[in-house]
Design an enzyme around this catalytic site. Structure first.
Site, PDB file in Angstrom:
ATOM      1  N   ARG A  61       0.845  -1.338   0.048  1.00 34.51           N
ATOM      2  CA  ARG A  61      -0.112  -0.074   0.097  1.00 34.51           C
ATOM      3  C   ARG A  61       0.933   1.221   0.088  1.00 34.51           C
ATOM      4  O   ARG A  61       0.487   2.446  -0.444  1.00 34.51           O
ATOM      5  CB  ARG A  61      -0.934   0.139   1.363  1.00 34.51           C
ATOM      6  CG  ARG A  61      -1.933   0.991   1.169  1.00 34.51           C
ATOM      7  CD  ARG A  61      -3.034   1.139   2.549  1.00 34.51           C
ATOM      8  NE  ARG A  61      -2.118   1.419   3.606  1.00 34.51           N
ATOM      9  CZ  ARG A  61      -2.139   0.848   4.814  1.00 34.51           C
ATOM     10  NH1 ARG A  61      -3.114  -0.416   5.043  1.00 34.51           N
ATOM     11  NH2 ARG A  61      -1.319   0.988   5.877  1.00 34.51           N
ATOM     12  N   TYR A 114     -14.178  22.047 -10.342  1.00 34.06           N
ATOM     13  CA  TYR A 114     -14.745  20.455 -10.691  1.00 34.06           C
ATOM     14  C   TYR A 114     -15.822  20.207  -9.824  1.00 34.06           C
ATOM     15  O   TYR A 114     -15.937  20.325  -8.713  1.00 34.06           O
ATOM     16  CB  TYR A 114     -13.631  19.709 -10.738  1.00 34.06           C
ATOM     17  CG  TYR A 114     -13.933  18.203 -10.997  1.00 34.06           C
ATOM     18  CD1 TYR A 114     -14.258  17.834 -12.311  1.00 34.06           C
ATOM     19  CD2 TYR A 114     -13.969  17.267  -9.992  1.00 34.06           C
ATOM     20  CE1 TYR A 114     -14.860  16.648 -12.746  1.00 34.06           C
ATOM     21  CE2 TYR A 114     -13.995  15.697 -10.327  1.00 34.06           C
ATOM     22  CZ  TYR A 114     -14.627  15.771 -11.693  1.00 34.06           C
ATOM     23  OH  TYR A 114     -14.972  14.181 -11.823  1.00 34.06           O
ATOM     24  N   ASP A 186      -5.873  22.534  -8.676  1.00 35.46           N
ATOM     25  CA  ASP A 186      -6.156  21.534  -9.532  1.00 35.46           C
ATOM     26  C   ASP A 186      -5.579  21.803 -10.862  1.00 35.46           C
ATOM     27  O   ASP A 186      -6.142  22.741 -11.706  1.00 35.46           O
ATOM     28  CB  ASP A 186      -7.817  21.207  -9.292  1.00 35.46           C
ATOM     29  CG  ASP A 186      -8.026  19.961 -10.063  1.00 35.46           C
ATOM     30  OD1 ASP A 186      -7.441  19.645 -11.338  1.00 35.46           O
ATOM     31  OD2 ASP A 186      -9.251  19.466  -9.973  1.00 35.46           O
ATOM     32  N   LYS A 211      -7.110  11.785 -17.127  1.00 32.38           N
ATOM     33  CA  LYS A 211      -7.233  12.646 -18.349  1.00 32.38           C
ATOM     34  C   LYS A 211      -5.971  12.398 -18.948  1.00 32.38           C
ATOM     35  O   LYS A 211      -5.712  11.323 -19.622  1.00 32.38           O
ATOM     36  CB  LYS A 211      -7.565  14.027 -17.865  1.00 32.38           C
ATOM     37  CG  LYS A 211      -8.796  14.029 -16.814  1.00 32.38           C
ATOM     38  CD  LYS A 211     -10.094  13.945 -17.326  1.00 32.38           C
ATOM     39  CE  LYS A 211     -10.920  13.656 -16.271  1.00 32.38           C
ATOM     40  NZ  LYS A 211     -11.357  14.806 -15.368  1.00 32.38           N
TER      41      LYS A 211
HETATM   42  C1  LIG Z   1     -11.988  14.690 -14.009  1.00 32.65           C
HETATM   43  C2  LIG Z   1     -11.495  15.722 -13.041  1.00 32.65           C
HETATM   44  C3  LIG Z   1     -11.150  15.197 -11.853  1.00 32.65           C
HETATM   45  C4  LIG Z   1     -11.893  14.011 -11.079  1.00 32.65           C
HETATM   46  O1  LIG Z   1     -10.974  13.047 -11.978  1.00 32.65           O
HETATM   47  P1  LIG Z   1     -11.466  11.537 -11.800  1.00 32.65           P
HETATM   48  O2  LIG Z   1     -10.191  10.578 -12.046  1.00 32.65           O
HETATM   49  O3  LIG Z   1     -12.551  11.435 -12.719  1.00 32.65           O
HETATM   50  O4  LIG Z   1     -11.925  11.251 -10.635  1.00 32.65           O
HETATM   51  C5  LIG Z   1     -10.754  16.352 -10.959  1.00 32.65           C
HETATM   52  N1  LIG Z   1     -10.510  17.750 -11.270  1.00 32.65           N
HETATM   53  C6  LIG Z   1     -10.735  17.779 -12.780  1.00 32.65           C
HETATM   54  C7  LIG Z   1     -10.568  19.384 -13.096  1.00 32.65           C
HETATM   55  C8  LIG Z   1     -11.380  16.981 -13.492  1.00 32.65           C
HETATM   56  O5  LIG Z   1     -11.603  17.491 -15.023  1.00 32.65           O
END
Ligand SMILES: *Cc1c(COP(=O)(O)O)cnc(C)c1O
Length: 395
Positions: A61, A114, A186, A211
């Protein structure tokens, strides 16, 4: 491998780093890619080793050679000190927030964040006694006026989810440093290549690696990177919460990283071409893309960013629901669905009215978010052109 010491003194460029960081082929019998370590138990050879935990790996982990390959690469690429991995992008956000807050604290959250981040703040954080105040993404140095004695951190996301407002990160960083509070960001939109958060004063950078880093819509993974001051907090949160990404997902992110630079170059180029094309269409009211000179965030983007990804938005002139459906339902190349950052193009209608609280959304027409994938952009335009024709016919 450098042999000339004058060469090794030169910092390598990102395109090279993305290929070579986190790889030690000759530690793996010469194989180019690291193996996928699957594991929970790690054996200690002696009582002494068990007691001192003096070996690099102690439990699955905590880390494996596969996760270390990715965390080392990402920390260096982004210019941070330490990276932790989580099971999703959202878990990266929630782990980062929980690392810094305690009951009685207040946090400042950008209104264009988000949406699931917002949900976490309004439910879990609220129940834990942490209050969230939302602010205008364009606030800049004005954030100083919102900081109260119990404000623990400022959370930013630039450009904002769905509506793509750019934030003046250096101006906000100046304030958070003066006030001695944390600045989280973010940074998913730009990826570690197109915005360097730590060079702009951010303490903690977060990515949905789901992403662009993974880049093929085939895995979920989150990343949190901190500067030296933030690192112990992140490490404690990771240990306490037990975040542990899957081995396969970690490997897919490592693989995605190797092509990130070339993929992003195409996303950038095609995204801008498409944004310009849409801006000239009679069906389109306005385009939200910081690389367009007409965009309110263009100056900040030009000043602080090294490129644009393939994600942006646009607002249609008002049409009926039937006409909108005629447009999006029969697109051949654009898919309709959540997430983005893969090789394929996506389109998604959205309505920020239902959840934003600090910045009113006054557009009358439908807003759509678009991810421009790696297809030929002329084919994508043709697909949309046919869609606009169907929209017109449907009245
Ligand atoms: C998609 C996204 C997230 C979350 O990511 P996941 O892997 O889908 O949980 C967080 N911040 C932004 C800006 C996003 O576009």
């Amino acid at each position: 491998m450098c042999t000339d010491p004058s060469d090794s003194a030169k910092p390598r460029r990102d395109a090279t780093q993305a290929i070579h960081l986190g790889r030690t082929p000759f530690a793996n019998s010469g194989f180019v890619n690291p193996p996928v370590y699957r594991g929970s138990t790690v054996l200690f050879p002696t009582l002494e080793a068990l007691k001192t935990r003096s070996q690099p790996y102690t439990y699955g982990r905590r880390a494996t050679p596969t996760t270390t390959a990715l965390t080392d690469a990402l920390a260096e690429l982004e210019g941070g000190f330490m990276t932790i991995l989580t099971g999703s992008g959202l878990q990266a956000v929630t782990t980062a927030l929980l690392a810094f807050v305690e009951a009685g604290d207040s946090i400042l959250m950008v209104d264009t964040v988000y949406q699931p981040t917002r949900k976490f703040c309004d439910t879990m954080l609220k129940h834990l006694g942490v209050t969230t105040r939302y602010y205008d993404p364009r606030i800049g140095a004005g954030i100083a006026d919102l900081i109260e004695p119990n404000t623990r951190l400022v959370f930013t996301e630039s450009p904002g989810s769905q509506t793509f407002e750019m934030q003046d990160i250096p101006a906000i960083a100046k304030v958070t440093h003066e006030k001695g509070i944390w600045l989280l960001m973010d940074n998913t939109w730009a990826s570690p290549l197109y915005f360097k958060p730590f060079a702009h004063g951010v303490d903690v950078s977060i990515h949905a690696a789901t992403k662009y880093i993974v880049g093929h819509a085939d895995a979920m993974l989150g990343v949190v990177t901190g500067n030296p001051r933030a690192a112990p907090h992140l490490d404690r949160a990771k240990e306490a919460l037990g975040t542990s990404p899957g081995s396969e997902e970690t490997y897919l992110a490592l693989r995605g990283l190797r092509t990130l630079d070339v993929r992003l170059a195409r996303h950038h180029q095609s995204g801008v071409l498409m944004a310009e094309w849409l801006a000239d269409r009679p069906e389109v009211h306005r385009v939200m893309h910081p690389a367009l000179p007409s965009d309110p965030g263009h100056e900040i983007w030009t000043r602080d960013y090294l490129g644009a990804s393939g994600l942006f938005g646009f607002v249609l002139n008002p049409v009926s629901e039937k006409a909108l459906a005629a447009f999006v339902d029969n697109l051949e190349l654009f898919g309709m669905g959540y997430s983005w950052g893969g090789y394929e193009s996506l389109i998604l209608p959205f309505d920020p009215r239902s959840y934003r609280t600090a910045t009113p959304w006054t557009e009358k027409g439908t807003a759509l978010r678009m991810h421009i994938g790696l297809e030929d952009v002329e084919d994508l335009k043709l697909d949309l052109e046919k869609g606009f024709a169907r929209m017109k016919d449907a009245g």
